[in-house]
Design a protein around this motif. Structure first.
Motif, mmCIF file in Angstrom:
data_model
loop_
_atom_site.group_PDB
_atom_site.id
_atom_site.type_symbol
_atom_site.label_atom_id
_atom_site.label_comp_id
_atom_site.label_asym_id
_atom_site.label_seq_id
_atom_site.Cartn_x
_atom_site.Cartn_y
_atom_site.Cartn_z
ATOM 1 N N SER A 1 0.825 -1.208 0.000
ATOM 2 C CA SER A 1 0.000 0.000 0.000
ATOM 3 C C SER A 1 0.861 1.260 0.000
ATOM 4 O O SER A 1 0.417 2.328 -0.442
ATOM 5 C CB SER A 1 -0.938 0.018 1.208
ATOM 6 N N GLU B 1 3.170 1.857 -1.884
ATOM 7 C CA GLU B 1 3.484 2.199 -3.277
ATOM 8 C C GLU B 1 2.351 3.005 -3.918
ATOM 9 O O GLU B 1 2.522 3.540 -5.016
ATOM 10 C CB GLU B 1 3.735 0.922 -4.077
ATOM 11 N N GLY B 2 1.197 3.069 -3.238
ATOM 12 C CA GLY B 2 0.065 3.823 -3.791
ATOM 13 C C GLY B 2 -1.215 3.014 -3.762
ATOM 14 O O GLY B 2 -1.203 1.781 -3.706
ATOM 15 N N GLY B 3 -2.334 3.727 -3.810
ATOM 16 C CA GLY B 3 -3.628 3.069 -3.761
ATOM 17 C C GLY B 3 -4.053 2.524 -5.115
ATOM 18 O O GLY B 3 -3.533 2.904 -6.163
ATOM 19 N N LEU C 1 -5.873 2.391 -11.424
ATOM 20 C CA LEU C 1 -4.973 3.276 -10.687
ATOM 21 C C LEU C 1 -5.196 4.698 -11.183
ATOM 22 O O LEU C 1 -5.392 4.922 -12.384
ATOM 23 C CB LEU C 1 -3.510 2.891 -10.896
ATOM 24 N N ASN D 1 -3.821 8.919 -10.678
ATOM 25 C CA ASN D 1 -3.017 9.942 -10.036
ATOM 26 C C ASN D 1 -3.531 11.301 -10.486
ATOM 27 O O ASN D 1 -4.585 11.395 -11.114
ATOM 28 C CB ASN D 1 -1.519 9.756 -10.331
ATOM 29 N N ARG D 2 -2.812 12.331 -10.178
ATOM 30 C CA ARG D 2 -3.317 13.681 -10.414
ATOM 31 C C ARG D 2 -3.544 13.989 -11.892
ATOM 32 O O ARG D 2 -4.471 14.723 -12.244
ATOM 33 C CB ARG D 2 -2.343 14.702 -9.820
#
Length: 281
Positions: free
Chosen positions: A211, A213-215, A230, A232-233
């Motif tokens: 976790s 490493e990122g959601g 996945l 991201n911004r």
């Protein structure tokens, strides 16, 4: 070829365009001079039409402008191992695909190390994230409504099973201020008591686990291949190949090993609520 996320998104867009015109499948296939079975497989994503065939369909339906370009663009790379969206139109198509996957899911797992999982967020928490993230004020209400509407998959009759693996940091990050956070934590605790929802907290003391490493989301459906999502911004990524799904399922298992059990997680949630209540006095 398997129904890839992008092929399903293309099919869904074609079906929606047809339905917007009030046309039945057989009626439209007759107008177009194509077999209804072929059109049906295109609309389900089981098969993928060529870009020129998509253009023919959209022209017959009177789809023009940006919407035309967005749907035609989906016809390229439908069999790619990954679906990456970096432009706003592509991201909108991915959101539509995500909603479709969620609404037809049997099981959803979300690994959320820093924020409360999307399906368990309150409206105040959602608005705080969006306003802080720079979403234009005129779009916040619409986007919040879409996210709130997604919750139906875990609250309806015969809901999907939802496993939320939430980082302890998400309980401590005061998103939107004390009142917003207090409402959010209480809501999370209430939702965790539903029979189809399992909420487990990954404590700071657990050490390394995937976790960090990122959601991500892992969505499983009846009789269809799973998908990993996945975000991201600036982009979104859908994965559907066997090796990727296996790797992320293994990651879920590792995070679950690091997480507290349900009873311990609720104790930690109660403590987080009390901590915010004390600060609010």
């Amino acid at each position: 070829m398997a129904r890839t996320p992008k092929a399903r998104a293309l099919g869904g867009a074609l079906r929606q365009a047809r339905e917007d015109r009030g046309l039945k499948l057989r009626e439209f296939s007759s107008m177009l001079g194509r077999d209804a079975g072929v059109l049906s497989r295109w609309e389900t994503g089981e098969r993928t039409p060529k870009p020129e065939q998509v253009a023919q369909i959209l022209t017959a339906l009177g789809v023009l402008g940006d919407r035309y370009e967005e749907i035609v663009s989906l016809a390229y790379g439908t069999d790619a191992p990954q679906w990456v969206a970096t432009r706003l139109p592509d991201q909108k198509q991915q959101l539509s695909a995500l909603v479709d996957y969620e609404q037809n899911a049997s099981e959803i797992t979300e690994v959320a190390p820093l924020l409360i999982p999307g399906l368990l967020q309150t409206s105040g928490y959602i608005r705080a994230i969006m306003s802080g993230g720079g979403v234009p004020a005129g779009e916040i209400a619409t986007r919040a409504a879409i996210r709130i509407g997604r919750k139906d998959v875990i609250t309806r009759d015969r809901p999907a099973h939802f496993l939320a693996l939430v980082g302890e940091g998400a309980l401590r990050q005061a998103v939107g201020g004390r009142d917003t956070m207090l409402d959010q934590l209480k809501y999370l605790l209430d939702m965790s008591k539903r029979p189809n929802i399992v909420c487990r907290i990954v404590p700071h003391s657990s050490g390394w686990n995937p976790s960090l490493e990122g959601g991500f989301l892992l969505i499983k459906q009846y009789k269809l291949d799973p998908v990993v999502v996945l975000e991201n911004r600036r982009s979104g990524l859908f994965l559907h190949e066997y090796g990727d799904i296996t790797a992320y399922q293994h990651a879920v298992d590792q995070v679950a090993e690091s997480a507290l059990d349900v009873r311990q997680s609720r104790i930690l949630l109660h403590e987080a609520i009390k901590r915010v209540e004390v600060r609010s006095e």
